[in-house]
Design an enzyme around this catalytic site. Structure first.
Site, mmCIF file in Angstrom:
data_model
loop_
_atom_site.group_PDB
_atom_site.id
_atom_site.type_symbol
_atom_site.label_atom_id
_atom_site.label_comp_id
_atom_site.label_asym_id
_atom_site.label_seq_id
_atom_site.Cartn_x
_atom_site.Cartn_y
_atom_site.Cartn_z
ATOM 1 N N ARG A 159 0.349 3.434 -3.582
ATOM 2 C CA ARG A 159 -0.302 4.691 -3.442
ATOM 3 C C ARG A 159 0.293 5.894 -4.409
ATOM 4 O O ARG A 159 -0.517 6.678 -4.665
ATOM 5 C CB ARG A 159 -0.126 4.810 -1.846
ATOM 6 C CG ARG A 159 -1.312 6.136 -1.512
ATOM 7 C CD ARG A 159 -1.522 6.232 0.282
ATOM 8 N NE ARG A 159 -2.097 5.534 0.498
ATOM 9 C CZ ARG A 159 -1.474 4.601 1.972
ATOM 10 N NH1 ARG A 159 -1.157 5.071 1.628
ATOM 11 N NH2 ARG A 159 -2.609 3.985 2.364
ATOM 12 N N ASN A 196 -0.954 7.042 -7.145
ATOM 13 C CA ASN A 196 -1.568 8.858 -7.751
ATOM 14 C C ASN A 196 -0.610 9.665 -8.625
ATOM 15 O O ASN A 196 -1.231 10.393 -9.325
ATOM 16 C CB ASN A 196 -1.227 9.785 -6.413
ATOM 17 C CG ASN A 196 -2.396 9.288 -5.982
ATOM 18 O OD1 ASN A 196 -3.158 9.973 -5.802
ATOM 19 N ND2 ASN A 196 -2.292 8.434 -4.357
ATOM 20 N N SER A 247 1.115 -1.039 0.042
ATOM 21 C CA SER A 247 0.157 -0.329 0.415
ATOM 22 C C SER A 247 0.522 1.045 -0.029
ATOM 23 O O SER A 247 0.602 2.254 -0.800
ATOM 24 C CB SER A 247 -0.637 0.434 1.409
ATOM 25 O OG SER A 247 -0.030 0.244 2.066
#
Lengths: 156, 273
Positions: free
Chosen positions: B207, B211, B203
């Site tokens: 993440r 993005n 994660s």
């Protein structure tokens, strides 16, 4: 999107950067900030101390002022008493002096009166003798009638 | 861009999404395989790391405890910001490792993310003029970079776990928390912890990567539209501005999140359950 050797290269780079920051970047900034914090804390403490000593001084000043005021008051009172004493003393002195002068004057006057009276007495005796001489038309021996004359003089 | 190629939307996007990949070993294992290195990601990240960390290093070297100049004040703002975040989470001496590591992560990721603002066609054209035909500017849009960072943090996490609790303590924790030390529960505990151990770097890395990669693609789509004519140019420019402004939020936010997760993971490693 394949995982390849870049992963390890980047990982090594990352550790190198972390090491560099831990070793060389963070400590001097931390030291500067900590030093400033200490300086500010000391300054604040000093200001606090200054304020407290100012308060102490204020209290001391008030005490000293009160003391001085009290002293001034007592000095004034003393001076007043003293002046009153002086005036009284002077008055007493002057009164005594006046009495003394009056007495001496009185004594002198009395003396003069007595002297004048004695003189007058002598003269009256002489006049009386002269008068008696004239009346008797003869010599009276003053010595023979001295006691009489003295008695006369004492009567005057 | 290569002039001889026919420019299609697919070729445009895929062109901009290709790394400057150099095989380390020749042969079948080379190109595209594991023994490849993304020179662009590496060059950009090292460059930005040197710029960012080097700048605050320079400021820090002349840092004074007296009245700071504006540069130092700025660095101190950054310093205080990181320090505050760390102190809120980590209950130890943060100055020894955690806070400087967090500062490194924040600054580095922020700068790498910020390359997303560079006008991609112009810069790649300029770089192309000097040499390489493909060059990606944003290292954090390379999953290798984000995984490298996340896995480094993961290794640090395990290192501090073992350092603080001892190897036995760490293994005990793997098997005896969070459900209890009953031998019947060992397997469940371990599976639970395994999921946690795997999910953390996943994660953490995905993440940031997601993005930035998504941001990059949306920019490319907008520039594609901009190539379609006057309406597209104006529309692409307006939307590009909008997306860039939104990206102004995403770039520091993702750097911040990455830093916070780094702090949290390393702090958790210091604490016993």
């Amino acid at each position: 999107m394949n995982i390849n050797l870049t992963l390890f290269a980047q990982g090594i780079t990352f550790f190198a950067f972390i090491w560099f920051t831990v070793k060389f970047v963070w400590p001097p900034i931390l030291a500067a900030i900590e030093e400033r914090r200490t300086t500010i804390a000391n300054g604040l403490a000093a200001a606090d101390k200054g304020a407290r000593s100012l308060e102490d001084a204020q209290v001391k000043i008030t005490a000293i002022l009160e003391d001085a005021r009290g002293q001034a008051r007592s000095i004034l009172a003393q001076a007043q008493t003293r002046a009153n004493g002086l005036v009284d003393e002077a008055r007493t002195g002057a009164t005594q002096e006046r009495e003394r002068i009056l007495q001496s004057a009185q004594a002198e006057i009395d003396q003069q009166i007595n002297r004048a009276r004695d003189e007058l007495r002598g003269q009256v005796a002489a006049i009386t003798v002269a008068g008696a001489e004239k009346i008797l038309a003869r010599e009276i021996d003053p010595r023979a009638h001295q006691d009489l004359l003295d008695k006369l003089a004492a009567q005057i | 861009m290569a002039a001889e190629e026919v420019l299609t939307p697919t070729s445009y996007i895929s062109h901009h999404l290709k790394f400057l990949a150099e095989p380390i070993v020749s042969g079948s294992a080379g190109m595209g395989g594991f023994w490849t290195i993304h020179v662009d990601s590496l060059v950009m990240s090292v460059l930005l790391g040197f710029v960012g960390i080097g700048l605050i290093w320079l400021v820090g070297r002349t840092a004074t405890a007296g009245v700071p100049n504006k540069r130092q004040a700025f660095v101190e703002l950054l310093f205080d910001f990181v320090d505050e975040q760390v102190r809120g989470i980590f209950h130890g001496d943060p100055n020894k490792f955690v806070a400087p590591a967090a500062l490194t992560v924040f600054l580095w990721v922020l700068l790498m993310n910020a390359t997303a603002f560079l006008p991609i066609d112009l810069t790649t054209k300029a770089i192309h003029a000097v040499g390489p035909e493909k060059f990606r500017l944003t290292p954090t849009a390379d999953i290798n970079t984000t995984f490298a960072l996340a896995l480094s943090v993961w290794l640090l996490m395990i290192y501090f776990s073992i350092k603080v609790k001892g190897l036995g303590g760490w293994i005990h924790e793997l098997f005896c928390t969070p459900f209890g030390s009953n031998p019947l529960l060992w397997l469940f505990n371990f599976l639970f912890n395994l999921v946690e151990l795997v999910s953390k770097p996943l994660s953490h890395a995905l993440r940031l990567f997601g993005n930035l990669y998504a941001g990059e693609i949306i920019f490319l789509l907008l520039w594609l539209w901009a190539a379609t004519g006057l309406v597209g140019t104006v529309g692409g420019a307006v939307l590009g501005l909008g997306w860039a402004i939104f990206h102004l939020l995403i770039v520091p936010l993702q750097a911040y999140i990455f830093m916070m997760l780094t702090i949290v993971y390393i702090s958790m490693a210091h604490e016993s359950h």
